[in-house]
Design a protein around this motif. Structure first.
Motif, short mmCIF file in Angstrom:
data_model
loop_
_atom_site.label_atom_id
_atom_site.label_comp_id
_atom_site.label_asym_id
_atom_site.label_seq_id
_atom_site.Cartn_x
_atom_site.Cartn_y
_atom_site.Cartn_z
N PRO A 48 1.00 -4.17 -1.85
CA PRO A 48 -0.45 -4.30 -2.08
C PRO A 48 -1.10 -2.97 -2.43
O PRO A 48 -1.95 -2.92 -3.34
CB PRO A 48 -0.99 -4.82 -0.75
CG PRO A 48 0.15 -5.09 0.12
CD PRO A 48 1.41 -4.67 -0.54
N ALA A 49 -0.70 -1.89 -1.75
CA ALA A 49 -1.30 -0.58 -2.04
C ALA A 49 -1.02 -0.19 -3.49
O ALA A 49 -1.92 0.25 -4.22
CB ALA A 49 -0.76 0.47 -1.08
N TYR A 50 0.24 -0.38 -3.92
CA TYR A 50 0.59 -0.03 -5.30
C TYR A 50 -0.18 -0.88 -6.29
O TYR A 50 -0.66 -0.39 -7.31
CB TYR A 50 2.10 -0.20 -5.53
CG TYR A 50 2.88 1.05 -5.28
CD1 TYR A 50 3.07 1.99 -6.29
CD2 TYR A 50 3.42 1.33 -4.03
CE1 TYR A 50 3.77 3.14 -6.07
CE2 TYR A 50 4.12 2.49 -3.78
CZ TYR A 50 4.30 3.40 -4.82
OH TYR A 50 4.99 4.55 -4.60
N VAL A 56 -3.15 -2.45 -5.93
CA VAL A 56 -4.56 -2.09 -6.01
C VAL A 56 -4.73 -0.77 -6.74
O VAL A 56 -5.57 -0.63 -7.63
CB VAL A 56 -5.17 -2.02 -4.60
CG1 VAL A 56 -6.56 -1.40 -4.65
CG2 VAL A 56 -5.26 -3.40 -3.99
N GLY A 113 5.58 -4.21 2.14
CA GLY A 113 4.53 -3.47 2.83
C GLY A 113 3.74 -2.57 1.89
O GLY A 113 2.54 -2.43 2.03
N LEU A 114 4.44 -1.97 0.95
CA LEU A 114 3.75 -1.03 0.05
C LEU A 114 3.20 -1.71 -1.19
O LEU A 114 2.35 -1.15 -1.88
CB LEU A 114 4.72 0.08 -0.38
CG LEU A 114 4.97 1.16 0.67
CD1 LEU A 114 6.04 2.12 0.19
CD2 LEU A 114 3.69 1.92 0.97
#
Lengths: 269, 292
Positions: free
Chosen positions: B13-15, B17, B10-11
């Motif tokens: 993609p955020a990390y 990008v 879950g995390l």
């Protein structure tokens, strides 16, 4: 009678005389320039500040302006893709940070997601410009979409997280007790419940992307000019009646997007 | 084990990008700031501190370093104008926020809507509104001239004051919202108690209301100050290009001036100033949390 009452000293200790006057002045300061733009946009005279008569002509010429329409097309494409990417990333990050169990480094992850809010935009803009030139990315469109996706993430994330914080997870737990798989729980329970948050978040990041000037101005080139960058080039040429019409159209569009978002946020509170 | 992997994916993609599009570029900026600049844009991979010394010194015809105030002046102007903007915003915002908090619920919602509405309008359009008001023969200028308050050749545009008006205009909602939030949290019975104990309004304001609203005031101050320090539009459109600020000085280094490593060193400097303020605020909030 009422007028006399205004001059009587107000006995309420919470009342501060003069604060109301500052308030009225403030709202005048905030909205007078906007009203002046709108009024002048209907002025038929080419010299902006001399009133000649009412006319729609500047709207007609704005809507036929090829450069304006092209930049609007670029902005809409970039905003659409950036919003899509940012919203998907924000939803998955918000779900983990609000609903996940034993999330390691939750504080750090919050900080990472909200990183763009902490930097002045010009820092991000020149940094990503150097990155793109090192990677040799030529396409202006791709550069804009990548950069906008990155700084839109926190704007999509915050409303979605707020929505998740505002609702309890009884329904989700009930679904799992009834042997729903995590994916089914998400699709049938969580997603419909956080839909207003997702709507608000995606609208916000769409508007942030549409409005962005600093990053777009530095990164663009390679044939992709966004709407704010185009308007900036017009403003640099000086005040003009067509610019007033364009600004009014943009403000009307902003109002049409902002009001439903505001109403949704108000109702879910 | 399964739960952990959900968290991880879950995390991820955020990390990804953020590290690729935020952290990595910042590291590159830091690296470039210590390199030699290339006359044709870009940089040469030769270590040098020249770009940092260029902020303070300039080489004269003998290759001696002479103190150069050109850039220091721009930095000082940026700090001064941003600070002054934040102070003006504060002086106006506090009464406004207090006034809003005293209204009926419906009125409060409407006024807050009016405060946030400009955020949805493009910043370029908002700065253009200021240009239109201050421009030659604009509304304000002809008004002031009519009353004989300014001379025939004075212009309201293209000076420090015009930039400040633009900055106050664009950033003041950022000050009102946190101050309003802290006033709303205030226990109004304290104000009544103070007045029952014969405290006058000014005294209540000074010793009860302002101290309790301090977190909101500090948050608003930082929220206005940080974007002001890196602002680009106001100096370009209202400052007229002659009076520069750090934001558009940096932008010029990557544009017309083609001096990447000097631009990078200025960016690092700006980042350091901003981090200083952010750390100050983080320190304050953590201290407050310990107290409560």
């Amino acid at each position: 009678m009422n007028i006399l009452a205004m001059f009587k000293p107000n006995r309420d200790a919470k009342h501060y005389p003069g604060f109301g006057a500052v308030g009225v002045l403030f709202f005048t300061f905030l909205y007078l320039p906007i009203l002046v733009i709108i009024a002048y946009s209907f002025n038929s005279n080419r010299i902006v500040s001399v009133w000649q008569g009412f006319s729609w002509q500047w709207y007609a010429s704005a809507l036929q302006n090829e450069g304006l329409l092209n930049s609007l097309r670029v902005s809409l494409t970039v905003a659409l893709f950036a919003t899509l990417v940012a919203t998907v990333i924000a939803v998955s990050a918000a779900l983990v940070l609000e609903r996940g169990q034993n999330v390691k480094h939750a504080k750090l992850s919050q900080g990472v997601v909200n990183l763009p809010l902490m930097l002045p935009e010009i820092v991000f803009a020149v940094a990503i410009l150097i990155l793109f030139s090192q990677l040799g990315i030529q396409s202006g469109m791709l550069k804009l979409i990548l950069a906008h996706s990155a700084f839109c993430i926190p704007f999509a994330f915050l409303p979605i997280r707020a929505r998740l914080q505002g609702m309890d997870n009884n329904l989700e737990q009930a679904a799992q007790d009834l042997y729903a798989t995590p994916l089914v729980t998400f699709r049938r329970i969580t997603l419909p419940l956080i839909a207003p948050g997702i709507f608000a978040g995606s609208m916000l990041s769409f508007v942030i992307s549409m409005d962005d000037f600093i990053t777009s101005n530095i990164v663009s080139g390679g044939g992709a000019t966004t709407l704010p960058v185009y308007i900036f080039s017009l403003v640099k040429q000086g005040v003009s009646p067509e610019l007033n019409a364009i600004s009014t159209l943009i403000m009307v569009a902003s109002l049409l997007i902002a009001t439903p978002c505001w109403l949704i946020a108000k109702r879910s509170r | 084990m399964k739960k952990l992997s959900w968290n991880f994916w879950g995390l991820l993609p955020a990390y990804l990008v953020m590290s690729l599009l935020m952290v990595l570029p910042l590291l590159i900026i830091f690296y470039v700031s210590f390199m030699t600049s290339d006359a044709y844009g870009g940089y040469k991979a030769i270590f040098s501190l020249q770009s940092y010394s260029q902020i303070f010194y300039t080489a004269d015809w003998d290759d001696n370093l002479v103190l150069n105030f050109q850039y220091l002046k721009i930095i000082a102007r940026t700090l001064f104008l941003s600070g002054a903007t934040a102070v003006i915003c504060l002086l106006v915002s506090f009464p406004v926020a207090y006034y809003i908090s005293r209204q009926s619920n419906n009125m409060k919602t409407f006024l807050l809507y009016l405060v946030t509405l400009p955020f949805w309008v493009s910043m370029v359009v908002r700065v253009y509104a200021c240009v239109l008001i201050l421009s030659n023969d604009g509304v304000l200028e002809s008004g002031l001239r009519f009353f004989g308050l300014i001379g025939d050749i004075d212009s309201l545009l293209y000076n420090n004051a015009a930039m400040m008006v633009g900055m106050v205009y664009t950033y003041i909602p950022l000050m009102i919202l946190p101050i309003y939030a802290s006033i709303e949290k205030l226990d109004t019975r304290l104000i009544e108690a103070a007045s029952d104990l014969y405290s006058c309004r000014m005294n209540t304001l000074r010793s009860i209301i302002l101290p309790l609203c301090k977190p909101g005031i500090v948050a608003g101050f930082i929220l206005v100050l940080v974007p002001c320090l890196g602002t680009v539009l106001e100096p370009m459109l209202l400052g007229g290009g002659k009076t520069m600020m750090l934001g558009n000085l940096i932008q010029n280094q990557f544009g017309v001036a083609r001096n990447w490593s000097f631009g990078a060193s200025l960016t690092v400097l700006l980042l350091c100033i901003v981090l200083l303020f952010l750390m100050f605020q983080a320190h304050r909030t953590s201290k407050l949390r310990e107290l409560s």
